[in-house]
Design an enzyme around this catalytic site. Structure first.
Site, PDB file in Angstrom:
ATOM      1  N   SER A   1       9.605 -22.551 -15.696  1.00  0.00           N
ATOM      2  CA  SER A   1       9.943 -22.673 -14.273  1.00  0.00           C
ATOM      3  C   SER A   1       8.714 -22.860 -13.377  1.00  0.00           C
ATOM      4  CB  SER A   1      10.730 -21.449 -13.802  1.00  0.00           C
ATOM      5  OG  SER A   1       9.911 -20.301 -13.799  1.00  0.00           O
TER       6      SER A   1
ATOM      7  N   LYS B   1       6.936 -16.455  -9.805  1.00  0.00           N
ATOM      8  CA  LYS B   1       7.267 -17.531  -8.857  1.00  0.00           C
ATOM      9  C   LYS B   1       6.198 -17.612  -7.763  1.00  0.00           C
ATOM     10  CE  LYS B   1      11.316 -17.947 -10.939  1.00  0.00           C
ATOM     11  NZ  LYS B   1      11.630 -19.090 -11.835  1.00  0.00           N
TER      12      LYS B   1
END
Length: 230
Positions: A92, A136
Site C-alpha cells: 500500500s 500510511k
C-alpha cells in the site's frame, strides 16, 4: 666526724635506689607506650580495611543498579517510548516503501504534537488492543477539512500540491464528501492509493492520536535501500 661517711653512704644508697626505680619506671612506661602504639596501628589498619571493603561493596551495588537501569531502559523504555523497529507488510505504500522492508519508527513526535503533513506514520486502525498496524502517509491534519474531487485532494477547499501518489486516485471513498477532522484526528493515505485501505474507508476512518504508534524515519533493510524516509 666518723658519722659523715655513713651518712654520705646512706645518701648515696638512697640516690642509687631511687635512680634505679626511676629508670625502671621509665622503661616500663616506654614499653607501654610502644605496645599502645602497636595496638593503635592495628586498629587504624583494621579501620582502613573496613572502609575499603565498604567502599568496594558500595561500588558493586552502584554498578548493579546502573546495569539494571541500563537493561530496563534498553528493553522497556526505548522500544515503548523512543524507538522501535517495524516491518512493512503489503504494497500500500509502494513505491516509497516495499513489502518486507524494515524501518525504525520514532515514538516522540506524536506525543508532542509534532507530526507534519506527509509524515509516514505507524498506527493501529482498530485500537491499541489489536496488534494489527498500518503504515500510511499523513494527508490531513487536526482541524482541517479533507475532500477528494476528480482524483485531486482538497484541504480546506484548496488543492493540495503533492506528488506522492503512485497513480491518480480512482476511488475517493468517504472523502467524496468533505471530512472535517477533530482536534485529535489525522487523515492518512497510502502512496499506492488504488490498493490502499486508509482513511477513505469506513473501516479505517480518521486516525486518532491515541492510536498512533510513531513516525517512520529510517529504512534499515534491505541495505541497498538503507536511508532516511521521505
Amino acid at each position: 666526724m666518723a658519722l659523715e661517711p655513713e651518712e654520705s653512704v646512706k645518701m648515696d644508697g638512697d640516690y642509687e635506689t631511687n635512680t634505679a626505680i626511676s629508670y625502671e619506671d621509665s622503661y616500663l612506661s616506654d614499653s607501654e607506650i610502644f605496645e599502645d602504639g602497636i595496638e593503635a596501628s592495628d586498629a587504624d589498619l583494621q579501620s582502613e580495611n573496613a572502609k575499603e571493603k565498604k567502599s568496594n561493596m558500595a561500588g558493586i551495588v552502584y554498578d548493579l543498579i546502573f546495569y539494571a537501569m541500563l537493561i530496563f531502559i534498553c528493553v522497556y523504555i526505548v522500544p515503548n517510548f523512543v524507538l522501535q523497529r517495524t516491518i512493512v507488510d503489503g504494497s500500500s505504500m509502494a513505491d516509497t516503501l516495499l513489502n518486507g522492508e524494515q524501518l525504525y519508527v520514532e515514538k516522540l513526535s506524536y506525543r508532542f504534537d509534532a507530526l507534519d503533513r506527509f509524515d509516514i506514520i505507524v498506527f493501529y486502525p482498530y485500537g491499541r488492543d489489536n496488534e494489527e498496524y498500518y503504515v500510511k502517509r499523513i494527508i490531513g491534519l487536526p482541524g482541517e477539512t479533507v475532500q477528494i474531487i476528480d482524483s485531486k485532494i482538497y484541504i480546506n477547499g484548496e488543492i493540495l500540491e503533492e506528488n506522492y501518489g503512485k497513480e491518480p486516485i480512482e476511488d475517493p471513498g468517504r472523502a467524496a464528501q468533505p471530512i472535517t477532522l477533530a482536534d485529535d484526528e489525522y487523515f492518512v493515505m497510502g502512496d499506492n492509493r488504488n490498493v490502499s485501505k486508509d482513511s477513505r474507508t469506513e473501516e479505517v476512518g480518521n486516525v486518532k492520536k491515541e492510536n498512533i504508534g510513531g513516525r517512520a524515519i529510517l529504512r534499515i533493510l534491505p541495505l541497498k535501500r538503507f536511508g532516511t524516509i521521505d
